[in-house]
Design a protein around this motif. Structure first.
Motif, PDB file in Angstrom:
ATOM      1  N   UNK A   8       0.734  -1.097   0.201  1.00 29.58           N
ATOM      2  CA  UNK A   8      -0.012   0.128   0.016  1.00 29.58           C
ATOM      3  C   UNK A   8       0.862   1.278  -0.023  1.00 29.58           C
ATOM      4  N   UNK A   9       1.888   1.338  -0.590  1.00 29.87           N
ATOM      5  CA  UNK A   9       3.161   2.422  -0.765  1.00 29.87           C
ATOM      6  C   UNK A   9       2.074   3.770  -1.110  1.00 29.87           C
ATOM      7  N   UNK A  55      11.926   4.949  11.861  1.00 30.82           N
ATOM      8  CA  UNK A  55      11.475   5.441  10.591  1.00 30.82           C
ATOM      9  C   UNK A  55      10.035   5.838  10.614  1.00 30.82           C
ATOM     10  N   UNK A  56       9.354   6.771  10.041  1.00 31.34           N
ATOM     11  CA  UNK A  56       8.106   7.240  10.198  1.00 31.34           C
ATOM     12  C   UNK A  56       7.286   7.337   8.772  1.00 31.34           C
ATOM     13  N   UNK A  57       6.013   7.067   8.782  1.00 28.36           N
ATOM     14  CA  UNK A  57       5.013   7.252   7.506  1.00 28.36           C
ATOM     15  C   UNK A  57       3.880   8.005   8.057  1.00 28.36           C
ATOM     16  N   UNK A  58       3.197   8.602   7.191  1.00 28.32           N
ATOM     17  CA  UNK A  58       1.730   9.076   7.631  1.00 28.32           C
ATOM     18  C   UNK A  58       0.477   8.545   6.575  1.00 28.32           C
ATOM     19  N   UNK A  59      -0.396   8.031   6.947  1.00 27.01           N
ATOM     20  CA  UNK A  59      -1.547   7.487   6.039  1.00 27.01           C
ATOM     21  C   UNK A  59      -2.349   8.709   5.768  1.00 27.01           C
ATOM     22  N   UNK A  60      -2.764   8.531   4.398  1.00 21.80           N
ATOM     23  CA  UNK A  60      -3.511   9.495   3.642  1.00 21.80           C
ATOM     24  C   UNK A  60      -4.875   9.136   3.951  1.00 21.80           C
ATOM     25  N   UNK A  61      -5.411   7.798   3.563  1.00 20.20           N
ATOM     26  CA  UNK A  61      -6.572   7.252   3.886  1.00 20.20           C
ATOM     27  C   UNK A  61      -6.591   6.419   4.894  1.00 20.20           C
ATOM     28  N   UNK A  62      -7.649   5.887   5.495  1.00 18.06           N
ATOM     29  CA  UNK A  62      -7.847   4.834   6.660  1.00 18.06           C
ATOM     30  C   UNK A  62      -7.425   3.759   6.260  1.00 18.06           C
ATOM     31  N   UNK A  80       9.713   0.602  -2.945  1.00 18.58           N
ATOM     32  CA  UNK A  80       9.915   1.636  -3.750  1.00 18.58           C
ATOM     33  C   UNK A  80      11.307   2.526  -3.099  1.00 18.58           C
ATOM     34  N   UNK A  81      11.120   2.683  -1.785  1.00 19.02           N
ATOM     35  CA  UNK A  81      12.125   3.713  -1.275  1.00 19.02           C
ATOM     36  C   UNK A  81      13.471   2.959  -0.811  1.00 19.02           C
ATOM     37  N   UNK A  82      13.411   1.532  -1.148  1.00 22.18           N
ATOM     38  CA  UNK A  82      14.794   1.070  -0.625  1.00 22.18           C
ATOM     39  C   UNK A  82      16.141   1.924  -0.921  1.00 22.18           C
ATOM     40  N   UNK A  83      17.116   1.766  -0.147  1.00 20.27           N
ATOM     41  CA  UNK A  83      18.057   2.712  -0.445  1.00 20.27           C
ATOM     42  C   UNK A  83      19.102   2.520  -1.310  1.00 20.27           C
ATOM     43  N   UNK A  84      19.297   3.380  -2.272  1.00 18.48           N
ATOM     44  CA  UNK A  84      20.001   3.365  -3.609  1.00 18.48           C
ATOM     45  C   UNK A  84      21.507   3.153  -3.262  1.00 18.48           C
ATOM     46  N   UNK A  85      21.952   3.683  -2.159  1.00 21.71           N
ATOM     47  CA  UNK A  85      23.340   3.534  -1.748  1.00 21.71           C
ATOM     48  C   UNK A  85      24.094   2.352  -0.954  1.00 21.71           C
ATOM     49  N   UNK A  86      22.850   1.258  -1.022  1.00 18.55           N
ATOM     50  CA  UNK A  86      23.270   0.376  -0.005  1.00 18.55           C
ATOM     51  C   UNK A  86      24.634  -0.371  -0.490  1.00 18.55           C
ATOM     52  N   UNK A  87      24.675  -0.697  -1.742  1.00 11.61           N
ATOM     53  CA  UNK A  87      26.102  -1.274  -2.274  1.00 11.61           C
ATOM     54  C   UNK A  87      27.214  -0.655  -2.044  1.00 11.61           C
ATOM     55  N   UNK A  88      27.013   0.724  -2.257  1.00 13.42           N
ATOM     56  CA  UNK A  88      28.021   1.578  -2.157  1.00 13.42           C
ATOM     57  C   UNK A  88      28.325   1.726  -0.708  1.00 13.42           C
ATOM     58  N   UNK A  89      27.283   1.614   0.302  1.00 13.95           N
ATOM     59  CA  UNK A  89      27.837   1.792   1.639  1.00 13.95           C
ATOM     60  C   UNK A  89      28.431   0.446   2.263  1.00 13.95           C
ATOM     61  N   UNK A  90      28.354  -0.784   1.632  1.00 13.79           N
ATOM     62  CA  UNK A  90      29.046  -1.748   2.107  1.00 13.79           C
ATOM     63  C   UNK A  90      30.495  -1.885   1.451  1.00 13.79           C
ATOM     64  N   UNK A  91      30.474  -1.375   0.298  1.00 13.32           N
ATOM     65  CA  UNK A  91      31.948  -1.341  -0.232  1.00 13.32           C
ATOM     66  C   UNK A  91      32.755  -0.449   0.808  1.00 13.32           C
ATOM     67  N   UNK A  92      32.126   0.937   1.187  1.00 13.14           N
ATOM     68  CA  UNK A  92      33.026   1.940   1.924  1.00 13.14           C
ATOM     69  C   UNK A  92      33.261   1.048   3.333  1.00 13.14           C
ATOM     70  N   UNK A  93      32.290   0.707   3.975  1.00 16.21           N
ATOM     71  CA  UNK A  93      32.591  -0.140   5.172  1.00 16.21           C
ATOM     72  C   UNK A  93      33.387  -1.091   5.064  1.00 16.21           C
ATOM     73  N   UNK A  94      33.516  -2.203   4.060  1.00 11.37           N
ATOM     74  CA  UNK A  94      34.528  -3.080   4.092  1.00 11.37           C
ATOM     75  C   UNK A  94      35.815  -2.528   3.761  1.00 11.37           C
ATOM     76  N   UNK A  95      36.107  -1.445   2.821  1.00  8.09           N
ATOM     77  CA  UNK A  95      37.323  -0.899   2.713  1.00  8.09           C
ATOM     78  C   UNK A  95      37.957  -0.476   3.788  1.00  8.09           C
TER      79      UNK A  95
END
Length: 435
Positions: A26-27, A308-315, A378-393
């Motif tokens: 119900x995105x 995290x937070x969201x707000x409902x438009x409809x019931x 749909x709002x899954x983090x776009x930088x997830x893979x880049x974050x793992x690369x940075x933390x690993x390095x």
């Protein structure tokens, strides 16, 4: 529900099925909303604050850049340079002196310099041996502190403080002005470079990349306000979240010697030795499955963004059976979600990198609505893979050279913040690792 006089209307959940319903199924019915935009006004109209078409455009733009191989290699170059020129020399200095250091502060300075280089193309040199006070970094920290404050008091109180310019809101105004001046000065500098026709065909910082895209399209869509908002949101995404992940990872590794041994064994298996002479790059770190699992475990137990937070438009009616009225704010407790026995098993409070490894030695991918630290749907983090690369390095660079030992008597505690850091820092001693 909050007290009647505060007009606070919240529903708190840690149920993965509810997360899946709200973030995916119900995105369209659950948005950031006007109140979120008010609290996070410093984010402007950037990707974290935006809904509908504004959000779609931001996401499409970021995705078109983050997926580029050239950007991945640009980030690798920035991280490697910062490791070699700042982090390793400073840890060597601390080790030689035999002094106690706040590793969280070190990571905070590293990630601020790093995100400045990636987004703006400038290095404020926060990570120096003298640990200087850098105005733009302090301003950014103050903004985040004030945003958390807005979450814990009634809206009417902070609105009044903002109008009167007193308390936290006075600090917020000053810090926002200072940080905006820093960003706008960089925007003007980049525009001047482009006006002079300074050519550079290599992938550069994101600010320059956004401007080039605008110039190529010959359509003015990236005005200074757009660029400022994009930059600020990227700072939020790539600074404190990485600091948090690194801090809790090194705390858990330092207190679990067997895990540390297994990480070093994996590095030795992949590179022949832990005394690594070759420069480790993005492709090399992708093969480190056990280290990947350790990072996932640290983020599961100590999610960088604890709610995290969201707000409902409809019931609506959630799968759990709870009724959601229109305009109800849904709060997700990511900290609780990572510690649910029903989701992660009886050993849910244990630090077990093996949890993320398959029998064949591959990475186990848990669904995003269960492992919610990188958002879901749909709002899954776009930088997830880049974050793992940075933390690993960063992790490899430190673990192969040093042993990180928790200072005796130092007990880390959770901070009260929009980012899950250690309240009193992460006090450690650094010793040379014997090869």
């Amino acid at each position: 529900m909050g007290p009647w006089f505060t007009k606070m209307n919240y529903l708190v959940t840690s149920d993965p099925i509810n997360v899946h319903h709200i973030m995916s199924k119900c995105f369209a019915n659950y948005v950031k909303g006007h109140e979120f935009h008010e609290i996070f006004e410093s984010f402007g109209d950037g990707i974290f604050n935006a809904d509908s078409e504004t959000w779609k455009y931001n996401r499409s733009l970021f995705h078109s850049i983050f997926k580029l191989r050239d950007f991945e290699l640009f980030q690798e170059k920035v991280i490697r340079n910062k490791l070699e020129r700042s982090l390793i020399p400073i840890l060597d200095h601390v080790q030689q002196k035999g002094s106690v250091v706040d590793l969280q502060d070190v990571f905070n300075r590293f990630t601020f310099d790093n995100i400045c280089l990636v987004v703006l193309g400038c290095d404020p040199n926060c990570l120096s041996i003298d640990f200087p006070d850098v105005a733009c970094e302090k301003a950014f920290d103050q903004i985040e502190e004030c945003i958390f404050y807005r979450h814990v008091i009634p809206k009417g109180v902070w609105i009044l403080q903002k109008f009167l310019q007193v308390g936290q809101e006075k600090k917020m105004t000053k810090a926002s002005k200072e940080f905006d001046e820093f960003i706008y000065a960089n925007i003007e500098s980049k525009r001047e470079e482009l006006r002079k026709g300074i050519k550079n065909d290599e992938m550069g910082d994101l600010l320059t990349t956004f401007m080039k895209k605008e110039k190529e399209s010959q359509v003015v869509v990236h005005d200074d306000k757009f660029l400022r908002d994009a930059a600020f949101n990227l700072f939020v995404a790539g600074r404190d979240t990485i600091t948090s992940a690194l801090t809790w990872l090194f705390y858990l590794v330092a207190t679990h010697p067997l895990v540390e041994t297994k990480i070093l064994e994996e590095i030795k298996e992949n590179f022949g030795s832990i005394n690594i002479e070759k420069k480790i790059g993005v492709d090399d770190v992708k093969n480190l499955v056990y280290l990947h699992g350790a990072i996932c475990e640290a983020i599961r137990l100590f999610p960088p963004i604890p709610f995290e937070r969201k707000q409902a438009i409809e019931g609506d009616i959630l799968p759990s059976g709870h009724i959601v009225n229109p305009n109800t704010i849904i709060l997700f407790s990511l900290y609780s979600m990572g510690r649910l026995e029903e989701t992660w098993g009886k050993d849910c409070l244990e630090f077990k990198p093996e949890r993320w490894m398959s029998e064949r030695g591959g990475i186990v991918h848990n669904p995003s609505y269960k492992f919610f630290s990188f958002n879901a749907g749909p709002r899954t983090c776009l930088g997830k893979d880049l974050s793992f690369i940075q933390i690993k390095m960063i992790s490899i660079a430190i673990l192969c050279k040093y042993r990180v030992q928790l200072e005796e008597g130092h007990v880390p505690s959770l901070s009260h913040s929009i980012v899950l850091l250690m309240k009193n820092g992460f006090k450690v001693r650094i010793t040379k690792r014997e090869i």
